[in-house]
Design an enzyme around this catalytic site. Structure first.
Site, PDB file in Angstrom:
ATOM      1  N   CYS A  94     -23.378  -7.342 -18.010  1.00 19.63           N
ATOM      2  CA  CYS A  94     -22.128  -7.488 -17.257  1.00 19.63           C
ATOM      3  C   CYS A  94     -21.068  -6.573 -17.827  1.00 19.63           C
ATOM      4  O   CYS A  94     -20.842  -6.532 -19.033  1.00 19.63           O
ATOM      5  CB  CYS A  94     -21.592  -8.916 -17.404  1.00 19.63           C
ATOM      6  SG  CYS A  94     -22.532 -10.156 -16.537  1.00 19.63           S
ATOM      7  N   GLY A 133       0.785  -1.235   0.000  1.00 18.61           N
ATOM      8  CA  GLY A 133       0.000   0.000   0.000  1.00 18.61           C
ATOM      9  C   GLY A 133       0.812   1.278   0.000  1.00 18.61           C
ATOM     10  O   GLY A 133       0.256   2.366  -0.155  1.00 18.61           O
ATOM     11  N   CYS A 139     -26.834 -12.617 -19.667  1.00 24.63           N
ATOM     12  CA  CYS A 139     -26.532 -13.935 -19.110  1.00 24.63           C
ATOM     13  C   CYS A 139     -27.246 -14.214 -17.804  1.00 24.63           C
ATOM     14  O   CYS A 139     -27.131 -15.302 -17.247  1.00 24.63           O
ATOM     15  CB  CYS A 139     -25.013 -14.065 -18.896  1.00 24.63           C
ATOM     16  SG  CYS A 139     -24.427 -13.133 -17.456  1.00 24.63           S
ATOM     17  N   CYS A 143     -28.080  -9.493 -15.160  1.00 26.37           N
ATOM     18  CA  CYS A 143     -27.556  -9.107 -16.463  1.00 26.37           C
ATOM     19  C   CYS A 143     -28.573  -9.493 -17.535  1.00 26.37           C
ATOM     20  O   CYS A 143     -29.100 -10.607 -17.535  1.00 26.37           O
ATOM     21  CB  CYS A 143     -26.232  -9.833 -16.730  1.00 26.37           C
ATOM     22  SG  CYS A 143     -25.655  -9.743 -18.431  1.00 26.37           S
ATOM     23  N   CYS A 192     -19.370 -12.622 -18.809  1.00 27.15           N
ATOM     24  CA  CYS A 192     -20.678 -12.747 -19.455  1.00 27.15           C
ATOM     25  C   CYS A 192     -20.634 -13.811 -20.557  1.00 27.15           C
ATOM     26  O   CYS A 192     -21.520 -14.649 -20.657  1.00 27.15           O
ATOM     27  CB  CYS A 192     -21.079 -11.385 -20.044  1.00 27.15           C
ATOM     28  SG  CYS A 192     -22.835 -11.193 -20.291  1.00 27.15           S
TER      29      CYS A 192
END
Lengths: 256, 288, 233
Positions: free
Chosen positions: B263, B29, B241, B238, B269
């Site tokens: 998606c 980080g 899908c 979605c 997807c």
């Protein structure tokens, strides 16, 4: 350093070029007592405050702070993170210009809560409750908690600064002309507030106003051109001044 | 490709970047400065991500490049082709097949493995940049772990809106120590960073910073005890899908206000549709 | 024999006026005063003889130049003249009370709080302190409607009565009173005389300056005369 002092300084010396700002200054501060540092402009009192609080390094001399566990720390050689933590928790600093010490684009509640959050407070409800409590104590209307400080008057800003400073229950507060630049009635309110809130907290109060020193401080130190010329019990120094400069200072004050 | 080193960058530059990456991995980080090189595309187009990818790519790697989850946007295509030409590596659109994934602003839906590297393109590496304009001051805040200011911002959101208003680039605390910008991924994706088996590398070319999260590292989104961070799922599946737990893009499909929610992760997807899943709009082609 | 509460030994005090070229004004020399518990000693002498100076020195408000000021504090005789500021504050807090001639006005603080402050500072619960303060103010003929007001707008006599209430409420073992009845009418003078007598019967040692001969006769067990060290200007 005497056994019980909270803050002690010996031999503080500092020059700004050719100008002697501090010349061999000694200071002692005991827990729970307020020490006023008075003197005219250029006497070195604000410089002294900055050196005592570690914000400015002296050319010579040292400042020691005794922590709650009784350990001594040299303020100017302690590691930067430790000094920063000290400033955020055990110590407080009230500036003459409150805008220096407030976030003007953060709400009043956020300003008061910041030190709590910096110390790890993570419960929004509690933080807000403490902020509300302190705003009430400094006589700021509770429904201003979400207002930005830029909508506040000078006196309100100063009271907000005090709330922000005292919220972490510091043991030692440095105050630089806290009532400077405020109207007389506003000053009175602020002084009353300081009187009632800063009890059992040690404080170093810099002021050019002797009446403020008399009202608030247990002890007083008189500075002239970088030197402490007289120090002692406030009413004794002001009513029975020994040093020529102190006598001059006291006799120059107008009585309303 | 003639006249260019493998993956475009010279070896010394790669060495410099790898040193920065090692340091970054050692301090999760923490932002490490690096000597960002001139790249054949301007700042703001992923130069940081490209330099990191170039430095970790080997001839046996398989590269996937996505831009807001899609393999087929102009930028994703350009960058993929760039590496195909300068490194000759195999490229793919399949998350499962890739060993290195360079991404702009999304994390794939598929859980990554410990033999994969994900490289994020980062516009602004400093999480405190909008709150504190002085870089000297933000550096000090990072070194002292003094992040009260960020919590003040979250407090202000709660006070003003009743909820935290950050929807992307939501600040995280990495390994209990450093405050980090996860790059402008949606807050929805933050959870995926926590204890991810893959190595996460971040490159900011314009700001000249690199940072990293080693595998299996704790990554916590900032919140309050009484207002905990929550991943908010879309309120519908979605359209192509039928996935209920993927991040969705809103696509305008005609001039009459018709919308399709699909998606954002095109590979996810496609994979679902290949497996036979269908959404309500499954019979229509997704808008290009 | 009642214990000695206050004793000075060879107390001397003068002033050096630096603003007047450093001229020296001697005021007190070799003052030896002794006050027992339950006794009231009234300082007497013409103007300029140093009565006020002596009183302020006893309180630590003026700094003695030489000699000792022994105060029975915490069971022992402590020298106030040699004490550091914190010790002096502690002595004033527990042992030594002072009623000055004029009330020093603090803006905004209501009269009731002015009186109750000393008691609260000594650990009394706020409600009890406010109750006792109310009773004392009423006894001194300050009516209820004034209790919530800051004394800044009161008459001189009213201010002095607030001052007296503040001085008497805490029950200090030693009291210094500077002209306690100066701006009061006959009725209030009587109240104050009674308060002084009650304090004496509780064992309070009192040193007072009092020009009113009637009051002086009513309260004094002894007079302590002072003579000016130099001719009055």
């Amino acid at each position: 350093m005497s056994e019980a002092t909270l803050l002690s300084a010996r031999g503080l010396t500092l020059r700004f070029g050719a100008i002697p700002a501090l010349v061999g200054v000694d200071v002692d501060l005991w827990p729970g007592e307020m020490l006023a540092v008075v003197g005219e402009s250029g006497s070195g009192k604000t410089t002294l405050l900055n050196v005592l609080s570690g914000r400015l390094a002296p050319d010579a001399g040292a400042v020691w702070y005794r922590d709650p566990a009784g350990r001594l720390h040299d303020v100017h050689t302690m590691p930067a993170p430790a000094l920063r933590t000290l400033h955020r928790s055990d110590w407080g600093f009230v500036q003459q210009d409150p805008k220096q010490n407030l976030r003007m684009n953060v709400s009043a509640g956020g300003n008061v809560g910041e030190r709590l959050m910096a110390q790890g407070a993570r419960h929004y409800g509690n933080i807000r409750a403490q902020a509300l409590d302190w705003l009430t104590q400094v006589e700021i209307d509770a429904d201003r908690i979400d207002d930005l400080p830029r909508t506040f008057s000078g006196g309100m800003l100063q009271r907000l600064q005090i709330a922000r400073t005292l919220v972490t229950h510091p043991r030692l507060v440095f105050m630089d002309e806290p009532t400077g630049g405020l109207d007389v009635s506003v000053q009175a309110r602020l002084l009353d507030l300081i009187r009632s809130l800063v009890t059992r907290i040690a404080a170093v109060l810099v002021t050019h106003d002797i009446a403020v020193a008399r009202l608030l401080a247990h002890r007083i130190a008189v500075m002239q051109r970088g030197r402490v010329v007289e120090t002692g019990l406030t009413d004794q120094v002001l009513d029975d001044p020994q040093h020529p400069y102190t006598q001059l200072l006291v006799s120059s004050v107008l009585n309303a | 490709m003639k006249g260019y080193n493998f993956a475009y960058l010279d070896e010394q530059t790669k060495r410099m970047i790898r040193r920065a990456l090692l340091k970054a991995v050692a301090i999760p980080g923490h932002q490490v400065p690096f000597g960002s090189r001139e790249m054949p595309l301007p700042y703001g187009w992923g130069t940081g991500g490209i330099q990191v990818t170039a430095s970790v790519l080997g001839s046996n790697d398989v590269l996937k490049v996505i831009d807001q989850g899609a393999d087929d946007t102009t930028n994703a295509v350009s960058i993929r082709r760039f590496f195909a030409r300068t490194a000759g590596v195999r490229t793919t659109t399949r998350t499962a097949e890739a060993t290195v994934i360079q991404t702009r602003h999304r994390i794939p839906e598929k859980t990554l493995r410990d033999d994969q590297i994900i490289v994020y393109q980062v516009p602004q590496p400093e999480p405190l940049s909008r709150l504190e304009s002085s870089r000297i001051e933000t550096r000090r805040m990072h070194s002292l772990a003094d992040y009260g200011l960020m919590h003040v911002k979250l407090y202000e959101d709660l006070a003003r809106y009743g909820q935290i208003s950050i929807s992307y680039d939501y600040p995280v605390l990495v390994n209990h120590r450093y405050l980090m910008s996860p790059s402008p991924i949606p807050a929805f994706d933050n959870q995926k960073m926590h204890m991810m088996p893959a190595l996460q590398l971040f490159g900011a070319g314009r700001e000249k910073r690199i940072y990293a999260i080693p595998p299996w590292t704790e990554v916590r989104s900032l919140d309050f005890d009484d207002h905990p961070f929550r991943t908010i799922n879309a309120d519908r599946p979605c359209g192509l899908c039928g996935a209920r737990d993927a991040y969705l893009d809103e696509v305008v499909i005609d001039d009459h206000g018709g919308r399709l929610f699909v998606c954002s992760d095109t590979d996810h997807c496609a994979e679902r549709r290949e497996a036979g899943h269908r959404g309500d709009e499954g019979v229509r082609e997704a808008a290009e | 024999m009642a214990p000695v509460m206050l004793r000075t030994e060879g107390l001397a005090k003068g002033f050096t006026l630096h603003l007047r070229g450093g001229i020296r004004l001697p005021v007190l020399a070799g003052v030896t005063l002794q006050v027992h518990a339950g006794e009231c000693v009234v300082l007497s002498g013409p103007s300029g003889s140093g009565k006020s100076t002596l009183m302020r020195s006893l309180f630590g408000n003026y700094r003695a130049e030489s000699g000792r000021i022994l105060v029975r504090h915490g069971g022992e005789l402590v020298d106030l003249a040699a004490a550091d500021p914190r010790a002096i504050l502690a002595i004033r807090h527990d042992t030594l009370g002072y009623v000055s001639q004029f009330l020093r006005v603090v803006p905004r603080v209501p009269a009731l709080d002015v009186v109750a402050e000393t008691l609260i500072a000594r650990g009394t619960a706020i409600d009890t302190a406010l109750e006792r303060a109310t009773d004392l103010l009423l006894r001194l003929n300050i009516p209820h409607r004034l209790h919530g007001l800051p004394p800044a707008t009161f008459s001189g006599g009213e201010q002095q009565r607030v001052n007296l209430a503040r001085g008497f409420i805490a029950g200090h073992p030693i009291l210094l009173l500077d002209e306690p009845t100066a701006s009061l009418d006959a009725g209030n003078r009587t109240v104050v005389v009674d308060m002084i007598r009650e304090a004496k019967s509780r064992g309070t040692a009192i040193v007072a300056i009092c020009h009113d001969t009637d009051v002086r006769d009513a309260i004094a067990d002894r007079l302590f005369p002072l003579t000016p060290l130099q001719d009055a200007a």
